[in-house]
Motif scaffolding. Structure first.
Motif, PDB file in Angstrom:
ATOM      1  N   SER A  60       0.959  -1.293  -0.033  1.00 31.35           N
ATOM      2  CA  SER A  60      -0.102  -0.030   0.019  1.00 31.35           C
ATOM      3  C   SER A  60       0.878   1.123  -0.089  1.00 31.35           C
ATOM      4  CB  SER A  60      -0.849  -0.079   1.155  1.00 31.35           C
ATOM      5  OG  SER A  60      -0.235   0.216   2.333  1.00 31.35           O
ATOM      6  N   SER A  61       2.174   1.077   0.130  1.00 30.55           N
ATOM      7  CA  SER A  61       2.976   2.282   0.079  1.00 30.55           C
ATOM      8  C   SER A  61       3.720   2.496  -1.023  1.00 30.55           C
ATOM      9  CB  SER A  61       4.220   1.885   1.189  1.00 30.55           C
ATOM     10  OG  SER A  61       5.299   0.988   0.707  1.00 30.55           O
ATOM     11  N   ASN A  62       4.065   4.076  -1.022  1.00 27.70           N
ATOM     12  CA  ASN A  62       4.675   4.551  -2.111  1.00 27.70           C
ATOM     13  C   ASN A  62       6.165   4.270  -1.840  1.00 27.70           C
ATOM     14  OD1 ASN A  62       2.573   5.792  -3.892  1.00 27.70           O
ATOM     15  ND2 ASN A  62       2.118   6.802  -2.055  1.00 27.70           N
ATOM     16  N   MET A  63       6.679   3.538  -2.627  1.00 29.47           N
ATOM     17  CA  MET A  63       8.042   3.224  -2.423  1.00 29.47           C
ATOM     18  C   MET A  63       9.200   3.986  -2.287  1.00 29.47           C
ATOM     19  SD  MET A  63       8.284  -0.772  -3.996  1.00 29.47           S
ATOM     20  CE  MET A  63       6.959  -2.016  -3.617  1.00 29.47           C
ATOM     21  N   GLY A  64       8.956   5.126  -3.258  1.00 28.02           N
ATOM     22  CA  GLY A  64      10.017   6.219  -3.458  1.00 28.02           C
ATOM     23  C   GLY A  64       9.846   7.584  -2.382  1.00 28.02           C
ATOM     24  N   SER A  65       9.128   7.272  -1.466  1.00 24.73           N
ATOM     25  CA  SER A  65       8.721   8.202  -0.299  1.00 24.73           C
ATOM     26  C   SER A  65       8.996   7.666   1.078  1.00 24.73           C
ATOM     27  CB  SER A  65       7.100   8.320  -0.457  1.00 24.73           C
ATOM     28  OG  SER A  65       6.748   8.909  -1.536  1.00 24.73           O
ATOM     29  N   ASP A  66       9.339   8.849   1.903  1.00 26.15           N
ATOM     30  CA  ASP A  66       9.616   8.459   3.295  1.00 26.15           C
ATOM     31  C   ASP A  66       8.425   7.803   3.878  1.00 26.15           C
ATOM     32  OD1 ASP A  66      10.379   8.589   6.001  1.00 26.15           O
ATOM     33  OD2 ASP A  66      10.357  10.642   6.254  1.00 26.15           O
ATOM     34  N   LEU A  67       8.649   6.693   4.454  1.00 27.25           N
ATOM     35  CA  LEU A  67       7.297   5.806   5.281  1.00 27.25           C
ATOM     36  C   LEU A  67       7.152   6.074   6.719  1.00 27.25           C
ATOM     37  CD1 LEU A  67       7.678   2.501   3.140  1.00 27.25           C
ATOM     38  CD2 LEU A  67       6.246   4.901   2.641  1.00 27.25           C
ATOM     39  N   SER A  68       8.330   6.917   7.455  1.00 25.11           N
ATOM     40  CA  SER A  68       8.431   6.851   8.769  1.00 25.11           C
ATOM     41  C   SER A  68       7.110   7.367   9.547  1.00 25.11           C
ATOM     42  CB  SER A  68       9.573   7.707   9.279  1.00 25.11           C
ATOM     43  OG  SER A  68       9.369   9.122   8.767  1.00 25.11           O
ATOM     44  N   SER A  69       6.300   8.012   8.945  1.00 28.85           N
ATOM     45  CA  SER A  69       5.071   8.526   9.583  1.00 28.85           C
ATOM     46  C   SER A  69       3.860   8.212   9.061  1.00 28.85           C
ATOM     47  CB  SER A  69       5.184  10.318   9.301  1.00 28.85           C
ATOM     48  OG  SER A  69       5.099  10.425   7.990  1.00 28.85           O
ATOM     49  N   SER A  70       3.756   6.936   8.346  1.00 25.37           N
ATOM     50  CA  SER A  70       2.581   6.253   7.813  1.00 25.37           C
ATOM     51  C   SER A  70       2.399   4.974   8.175  1.00 25.37           C
ATOM     52  CB  SER A  70       2.765   6.533   6.299  1.00 25.37           C
ATOM     53  OG  SER A  70       3.764   5.821   5.749  1.00 25.37           O
ATOM     54  N   SER A  71       1.126   4.459   8.044  1.00 23.81           N
ATOM     55  CA  SER A  71       0.808   3.190   8.442  1.00 23.81           C
ATOM     56  C   SER A  71       0.479   2.408   6.973  1.00 23.81           C
ATOM     57  CB  SER A  71      -0.237   3.093   9.652  1.00 23.81           C
ATOM     58  OG  SER A  71      -0.714   1.679   9.873  1.00 23.81           O
ATOM     59  N   ASN A  72       1.347   1.467   7.081  1.00 30.06           N
ATOM     60  CA  ASN A  72       1.144   0.504   5.613  1.00 30.06           C
ATOM     61  C   ASN A  72       1.289  -0.813   5.947  1.00 30.06           C
ATOM     62  OD1 ASN A  72       1.245   2.403   2.924  1.00 30.06           O
ATOM     63  ND2 ASN A  72       2.483   3.603   4.331  1.00 30.06           N
ATOM     64  N   ASN A  73       1.079  -1.530   4.855  1.00 29.74           N
ATOM     65  CA  ASN A  73       1.393  -2.901   4.613  1.00 29.74           C
ATOM     66  C   ASN A  73       2.063  -3.408   3.375  1.00 29.74           C
ATOM     67  OD1 ASN A  73      -0.678  -4.290   2.553  1.00 29.74           O
ATOM     68  ND2 ASN A  73      -1.964  -2.658   3.589  1.00 29.74           N
ATOM     69  N   ALA A  74       2.660  -4.593   3.486  1.00 30.68           N
ATOM     70  CA  ALA A  74       3.250  -4.963   2.255  1.00 30.68           C
ATOM     71  C   ALA A  74       3.158  -6.617   2.229  1.00 30.68           C
ATOM     72  CB  ALA A  74       4.812  -4.771   1.900  1.00 30.68           C
TER      73      ALA A  74
END
Length: 295
Positions: A98-112
């Motif tokens: 669900s995440s955008n791979m080229g973005s900073d993921l530190s402040s988001s809740s995602n799954n893979a």
């Protein structure tokens, strides 16, 4: 990170998975994402390029006009947005997220969701990346392609009707987590019919603010609650109010729907999205346990 044959990753572990997979590549890394920007992950890809790995990235939007040294292209879609999110390593290992791979993921809740040694679905996904890279949005798996990881769909196509039917068939419970939820599309019809026959529906949606300072998901939240669903905003259940970027549903703890698509008419009919309907009970359990934990 030791990588299993298949597993689900959440929140901070998603970024760790992406880095571990990129470091495991022996020949190729191919990625489709929506937003792209200069980030720790994009710099890792530059490092892997210098080590002789072929890198190809297609994105729907370049947030900061980065110009990476590897093969990179921004794709436009006249109908909507180019929004799939997945990575293929060495034409063999796949992660759908669900995440955008080229973005900073530190402040988001995602799954893979990781699947290793799945060459058939890897071929489908690489073909998608290659065609997008050439500027073509081809008709691919519109009725679903049966693969080692379940049934894979790209939109536009039949996927929203397929998810509707999965919701209607639910015998006990549907647990869903989604960034954006709007009305007037087949998933809402499926949830409505499931509720009518007595299926429990539990949802968590992001509380993001749109135009006129209104919560985008508020209308669908109120409507489904009026039908008997339990619907929470993410800031009601998660401390710190992270960007709640999930797009998944677990049906009867047996079937899982996951991928890049928000539950919207645009997702169903206009955007380019990837969605998987998976019937592995272990994957369903991992998603359902996470949902129960955060709720």
């Amino acid at each position: 990170m030791d990588l299993p044959l298949s597993a689900v990753f959440f929140d901070k572990d998603v970024e760790s998975l992406n880095h571990s997979l990129a470091m495991s590549a022996q020949k190729t890394i191919k990625i489709a994402t929506y937003t792209f920007s200069d980030s720790r992950f994009s710099r890792l890809l530059e490092k892997r390029l210098k080590e002789g790995i072929e890198i190809k990235v297609v994105a729907g939007k370049n947030k900061d006009n980065s110009t990476p040294g590897y093969q990179f292209s921004v794709i436009e879609n006249d109908r909507g947005i180019v929004h799939p999110k997945f990575m293929v390593i060495d034409s063999n290992d796949v992660v759908i997220t669900s995440s955008n791979m080229g973005s900073d993921l530190s402040s988001s809740s995602n799954n893979a969701v990781l699947f290793r040694n799945v060459p058939a679905v890897a071929k489908i996904l690489e073909d998608e990346i290659d065609s997008l890279f050439s500027g073509n949005i081809e008709r691919r798996c519109p009725e679903g392609c049966d693969t080692e990881i379940g049934t894979v769909y790209f939109t536009p196509g039949a996927v929203c009707r397929a998810i509707r039917d999965e919701f209607i068939k639910a015998e006990n419970q549907i647990n869903g987590a989604v960034y954006t939820l709007t009305l007037r599309h087949p998933l809402i019809t499926g949830l409505k019919r499931a509720l009518k026959k007595g299926t429990k529906v539990n949802l968590i949606v992001d509380n993001w603010i749109g135009r006129e300072n209104k919560k985008v998901n508020n209308g669908a939240k109120r409507y489904l609650k009026s039908l008997g669903a339990e619907v929470d905003f993410d800031n009601d259940v998660l401390p710190g109010d992270p960007l709640f970027h999930h797009k998944f549903a677990v049906i009867d703890r047996k079937t899982t729907v996951f991928g890049s698509m928000n539950w919207t008419a645009s997702g169903c009919y206009r955007n380019r999205e990837i969605i998987v309907v998976n019937r592995n009970p272990q994957i369903a359990k991992e998603f359902d346990d996470y949902f129960t934990e955060i709720r």
